[in-house]
Design a protein around this motif. Structure first.
Motif, PDB file in Angstrom:
ATOM      1  N   CYS A  10       0.836  -1.207   0.000  1.00 58.60           N
ATOM      2  CA  CYS A  10       0.000   0.000   0.000  1.00 58.60           C
ATOM      3  C   CYS A  10       0.874   1.262   0.000  1.00 58.60           C
ATOM      4  O   CYS A  10       1.807   1.375   0.806  1.00 58.60           O
ATOM      5  CB  CYS A  10      -0.897  -0.023   1.223  1.00 58.60           C
ATOM      6  N   CYS A  13      -0.074   3.218   3.728  1.00 56.99           N
ATOM      7  CA  CYS A  13       0.383   2.719   5.039  1.00 56.99           C
ATOM      8  C   CYS A  13       1.626   1.827   4.922  1.00 56.99           C
ATOM      9  O   CYS A  13       2.186   1.417   5.934  1.00 56.99           O
ATOM     10  CB  CYS A  13      -0.740   1.966   5.735  1.00 56.99           C
ATOM     11  N   HIS A  60      -4.749  -0.080  -0.011  1.00 56.77           N
ATOM     12  CA  HIS A  60      -5.854  -0.747   0.665  1.00 56.77           C
ATOM     13  C   HIS A  60      -7.134   0.048   0.368  1.00 56.77           C
ATOM     14  O   HIS A  60      -7.082   1.280   0.281  1.00 56.77           O
ATOM     15  CB  HIS A  60      -5.657  -0.732   2.187  1.00 56.77           C
ATOM     16  N   CYS A  63      -7.441   2.547   3.082  1.00 56.34           N
ATOM     17  CA  CYS A  63      -6.493   3.677   3.087  1.00 56.34           C
ATOM     18  C   CYS A  63      -6.842   4.715   2.031  1.00 56.34           C
ATOM     19  O   CYS A  63      -6.762   5.915   2.277  1.00 56.34           O
ATOM     20  CB  CYS A  63      -5.079   3.166   2.850  1.00 56.34           C
TER      21      CYS A  63
END
Ligand SMILES: [Zn+2]
Length: 132
Positions: A10, A13, A60, A63
């Motif tokens: 990702c 994150c 994600h 996210c």
């Protein structure tokens, strides 16, 4: 039991994305239009021009929800799938306006520490220096 060829990391994150939890995605229509032609550009100005291509992202869903053109991570877990997506995307008129090639080249760079699509093992990278 062997795992997938490719891991999705990702870009928000920096954690791995499990199947069903994210996507590789791009909004081609958000690419910044070319600046108006104001006559002769100096080569230095051309070289310094910002990258206006739409950027592919790997995130994600929690996210950053994938928008625009979206490839679920579980559909791009192998080298053949990555290659197949590339051939498929080459049929899209907007692909050249995105940084898909950079995404691939980063995946192939064993020294890269960037998020994105990462090979599970470096052994797959022995083909480098194509075209040299
Ligand atoms: Zn994330």
């Amino acid at each position: 039991m062997t795992g997938p060829d490719l891991l999705a990391v990702c870009d928000v994150c920096l954690q791995l994305i499990d199947d069903g939890d994210g996507a590789v995605w791009c909004r081609p229509e958000t690419a910044t239009p070319e600046p108006p032609d104001e006559g002769q550009f100096l080569i230095e100005e051309l070289l310094a021009a910002p990258d206006t291509r739409a950027r592919w992202r790997v995130t994600h869903e929690e996210c950053a929800p994938g928008e625009g053109y979206r490839i679920a991570v579980e559909r791009i877990r192998t080298w053949p799938a990555y290659l197949h997506w590339t051939a498929h995307l080459m049929g899209k008129g907007w692909l050249a306006g995105t940084n898909w090639a950079d995404l691939i080249l980063d995946t192939l760079d064993p020294a890269s520490t960037q998020p994105g699509i990462r090979p599970r093992t470096a052994r797959d990278l022995g083909h480098r220096h194509v075209g040299d």
